[in-house]
Design a protein around this motif. Structure first.
Motif, short mmCIF file in Angstrom:
data_model
loop_
_atom_site.label_atom_id
_atom_site.label_comp_id
_atom_site.label_asym_id
_atom_site.label_seq_id
_atom_site.Cartn_x
_atom_site.Cartn_y
_atom_site.Cartn_z
N ALA A 247 1.02 -1.20 0.17
CA ALA A 247 -0.16 0.07 0.08
C ALA A 247 0.86 1.21 -0.05
O ALA A 247 0.17 2.39 -0.38
N VAL A 249 2.57 2.93 2.22
CA VAL A 249 2.53 3.81 3.41
C VAL A 249 3.49 3.60 4.68
O VAL A 249 3.85 2.45 4.77
N GLN A 254 0.36 10.09 8.26
CA GLN A 254 -1.02 10.24 8.17
C GLN A 254 -1.63 9.31 7.36
O GLN A 254 -2.51 8.73 7.37
N VAL A 258 -4.53 6.80 7.64
CA VAL A 258 -5.96 6.66 6.79
C VAL A 258 -6.03 5.38 6.29
O VAL A 258 -7.02 4.62 5.97
N GLN A 262 -9.17 2.76 6.72
CA GLN A 262 -9.90 2.27 5.27
C GLN A 262 -9.57 0.76 4.91
O GLN A 262 -10.30 0.02 4.11
N THR A 264 -6.98 -0.63 3.79
CA THR A 264 -6.28 -0.90 2.18
C THR A 264 -5.32 -1.97 2.14
O THR A 264 -4.79 -2.06 1.05
N LEU B 150 -0.17 19.82 5.79
CA LEU B 150 -1.01 18.46 6.32
C LEU B 150 -2.15 18.38 5.38
O LEU B 150 -2.63 17.36 4.67
N GLN B 154 -2.93 15.96 2.17
CA GLN B 154 -4.29 14.92 2.16
C GLN B 154 -4.83 15.06 0.48
O GLN B 154 -5.28 14.09 -0.04
N ARG B 158 -2.38 10.16 -3.18
CA ARG B 158 -2.44 9.23 -4.29
C ARG B 158 -3.71 8.36 -4.39
O ARG B 158 -4.28 8.35 -5.29
N ASP B 159 -4.33 7.96 -3.17
CA ASP B 159 -5.25 6.87 -3.13
C ASP B 159 -6.50 7.52 -2.81
O ASP B 159 -7.40 7.40 -3.58
N PHE B 160 -6.60 8.55 -1.95
CA PHE B 160 -8.10 9.20 -1.40
C PHE B 160 -7.97 10.53 -1.64
O PHE B 160 -8.85 11.45 -1.13
N ALA B 265 5.86 11.56 1.76
CA ALA B 265 5.32 10.26 2.32
C ALA B 265 5.86 9.34 3.16
O ALA B 265 5.17 8.74 3.88
#
Lengths: 424, 327
Positions: A247, A249, A254, A258, A262, A264, B150, B154, B158-160, B265
């Protein structure tokens, strides 16, 4: 402009005054108490214990300073460089220990207060991480350790047609190669969910199971380019990354919060201290979806800290007493039961109350037993003095693989080259 | 205003003193003279004291540190002369950071100042509830830079991320904002633009208020369009302010740190992406100084950055003067 500047100078003067006056008040002319500041990062679970210590020691007032991981260690370095500003008791994470050990003249040698007598309290390797090579200088007393396990999502495993029972899941991946095969099976069945959080965390977990990473234990020489353990970790993690099964991350960020919320990704390697992070990121909505099982390769430690006493504090003796009390097996045990940081003292992690602990958030997984077993079988790894210079290069290389910019081989070659250049 | 009046005073005093040779008067004259000479300096002294303590001293001390092998915690490890600079000028990561800084600076400053000019022109016209609008454009600037980074992090996720969602509505494939060089620069520039456009437009607005109204009337009589009078009357009229904002934005842009640092990231320990694709010079300084504890090298970066700032300010100034001469 002028108006703003004068406002700023008023603010500056007031702050300076407040600091000076506050410092005096804190010194305790009125209360007569010695103030000991305890600086930690993330979640140490110390605050509930402070009141008890103060009750036992009426002349001591304990003050907690909690900041984030990076800020905490960089702040400590800056305070040591500047000669003042560090707290009386400061936590240092194991990856920073070699770096601060090089500047040990800025710290109190805890052996001067009799820390050597406590040695038998900890596993040998944990004690060794906190002292100088010849064992004469005691820089820090061990707090928790990061016994490894793997957290996985039961619901997502069910969707993929994989077993959900933690014993069966453990049998799916005795080795990391098996783990990569499960990733393939999972991704084929559930293409919209990633299998793991990041290549970096898989890679770190594998590395934490081998005795040597980037530097040789014997002479601190650079061995990253020909250490088969390192290459294996890189290839397995990079392979999973190249197939897009992560994923992408990073823990603590942050985006990671998320992604946990979620749902993921389905698995992550979770040292004991991470359960608390997952719980707060996932929230009540995800209670009961996660479970904990043994990690591929069966053990390993990731993270774990020490309490040190910088020399610049006014009350080193009292600070040492606080550190000694907080790291005593009895307190370590209570911290585990409250917040889940795994004790580094065998007496604490072998305690029946610790072994018997289950966690309702993680489907009642027997976390006490899982982590205590991993603690018993783990082999500590050696970190060279230049570890912090070299390690990030390989993490970034895996990031390039995840982003599809490079193949695993290209990323590896570049990381080795960068590491060599950095050591010149 | 006061320096002028003070400077006329001494010339009056001796004349009066000549008339009164008595000791008391002479002493009073000396004191008054002293008062006139010294008091003004005392009044401005706090600024120079603060400037010396927080400006000149750190600058010189940094220069001193940059000539040494200096570890953050252990301090001075010996004099090495210009070795840190030699290493820096051969360091590809430094040039990468310099390029990124310049790229983000251009991507953010040019649209930002043009937009500010446009907004200021709109605000300069009679408006209903004008104060509300004028205060409103400053709002983004009041928000903490960390919060901005921040939130935008968001938005550009990339994803949300909302930005990718909107792009998806018009049929554009999702962009991996953090992974590639140009998209990451655009994302960071957007944060800077959002934060500083309102601030600059208020500066322009203040300047526009001082452009003589007769010039507009004259232009209107000559049959100039609104657009023409904007370029031929307003813009030349506020040129000093434009020069000022360009210089200030340049210095701010070259020192960009919080937005790209928080955009990473991989967290605050990151180096501006997996390939340093958005690492700015200040981030590189932070990595060397506070990540690897190499204070000497970080000090050398700081000094080179300082020189680059001064040079760009000079170039800006020269360009702006040429434009004025040409116009």
């Amino acid at each position: 402009m002028t108006r703003r500047r004068s406002l700023w100078s008023v603010l500056a003067v007031t702050t300076a005054l407040a600091v000076v006056l506050g410092g005096c008040a804190g010194g305790g002319a009125d209360s007569g108490k010695i103030v000991i500041k305890v600086a930690t990062f993330g979640e140490f679970g110390y605050e509930p214990l402070f009141a008890e210590y103060e009750a036992q020691h009426p002349n001591i007032h304990l003050e907690a300073q909690v900041s984030d991981f990076e800020a905490h260690h960089k702040g400590l370095a800056t305070a040591l460089a500047g000669g003042h500003g560090a707290a009386d008791v400061v936590a240092v994470e194991e990856q920073y220990m070699p770096q601060f050990m090089q500047s040990k003249d800025k710290f109190v040698n805890l052996a001067d207060f009799g820390a050597q007598d406590l040695k038998s309290q900890w596993s040998d390797w944990k004690w060794a991480q906190g002292v100088s090579k010849d064992g004469s200088f005691v820089l820090g007393l061990g707090t928790d350790m990061g016994g490894l396990a793997t957290c996985y999502r039961r619901d997502l495993f069910a969707r993929a047609g994989l077993p959900t029972d933690r014993a069966e899941v453990a049998r799916l991946w005795p080795t990391w190669e098996d783990y990569a095969r499960v990733a393939d099976r999972f991704s084929a069945a559930v293409p919209d969910v990633k299998f793991a959080d990041s290549a970096g965390s898989i890679y770190t977990a594998i590395l934490n199971q081998s005795e040597e990473n980037f530097f040789a234990k014997a002479d601190d020489s650079f061995i990253a380019d020909h250490n088969p353990n390192l290459r294996r970790a890189f290839d397995i993690a990079g392979g999973i990354a190249a197939k897009g099964q992560t994923a992408r991350v990073t823990t603590y960020t942050q985006a990671w919060n998320v992604a946990v919320k979620q749902g993921t990704f389905a698995t992550m390697n979770c040292p004991a201290w991470m359960l608390e992070q997952i719980r707060s990121a996932g929230g009540d909505a995800n209670a009961g979806k996660w479970d904990v099982t043994t990690v591929p390769g069966n053990s390993g430690s990731q993270g774990g800290s020490f309490l040190t006493v910088p020399k610049q504090g006014a009350h080193p003796r009292e600070a040492y007493d606080v550190a000694k009390w907080l790291t005593a097996p009895e307190q370590q045990k209570r911290i585990f039961l409250q917040s889940g940081s795994l004790p580094s003292a065998p007496a604490a992690y072998k305690d029946p109350a610790v072994i018997g602990k289950t966690d309702p958030y993680f489907s009642n997984a027997p976390v006490g037993q899982i982590y205590a077993t991993s603690a018993d079988t783990l082999r500590p790894n050696y970190r060279g003095t230049k570890d912090s210079v070299v390690r990030p290069k390989f993490g970034q290389a895996l990031g390039r693989v995840e982003e599809g910019k490079q193949t695993v081989d290209q990323a590896w070659a570049e990381a080795v080259q960068q590491a060599r250049d950095a050591l010149k | 205003m006061s320096p002028l009046r003070v400077s006329t005073a001494p010339s009056r005093q001796p004349a009066r003193a000549d008339r009164g040779p008595a000791d008391g008067a002479r002493r009073r004259w000396v004191l008054t003279r002293l008062d006139n000479r010294v008091t003004p300096f005392l009044f401005i002294a706090p600024f120079f004291v603060l400037f010396t303590v927080f400006g000149v001293f750190p600058l010189l001390y940094t220069a001193w540190v940059s000539l040494h092998d200096w570890q953050l915690i252990d301090g001075d490890q010996g004099f090495v002369g210009l070795a840190n600079y030699a290493k820096l000028f051969a360091d590809p990561d430094f040039y990468n950071a310099l390029f990124n800084t310049m790229s983000i600076f251009l991507l953010s400053t040019v649209p930002q100042l043009l937009a500010a000019l446009g907004i200021a022109a709109l605000l300069d016209r009679p408006l209903r509830a004008g104060t509300v609008w004028r205060a409103g454009v400053l709002l983004p600037n009041v928000v903490s830079v960390v919060a901005v980074a921040l939130v935008f992090g968001q938005l550009f996720a990339r994803d949300f991320g909302v930005v990718n969602w909107v792009l998806g509505l018009v049929g554009v494939d999702p962009v991996d904002w953090g992974a590639q060089r140009l998209p990451s620069h655009v994302a960071i520039a957007t944060m800077v633009i959002w934060r500083w456009t309102g601030y600059n437009s208020l500066l322009y607005l203040a300047a526009m208020r001082n452009v003589p109204r007769e010039l507009y009337e004259a232009a209107a009589l000559d049959g100039a369009s609104r657009w023409r009078s904007f370029w031929s009357v307003t813009v030349p009229g506020i040129r000093p302010t434009i020069i000022f904002t360009v210089v200030v934005s340049t210095i701010g842009g070259l020192q960009l740190f919080a937005e790209p640092q928080l955009f990473d990231a991989s967290g605050t320990a990151g180096v501006g992406g997996s390939d340093r694709q958005f690492q700015t010079v200040t981030m590189y300084l932070y990595e060397k100084g506070f990540g690897l504890f190499d204070a000497g090298y970080a000090a050398a970066i700081a000094w080179v950055l300082f020189v680059v700032c001064v040079l760009s300010a000079l170039v800006n100034f020269w360009l702006a003067r040429r434009i004025r001469a040409g116009g």
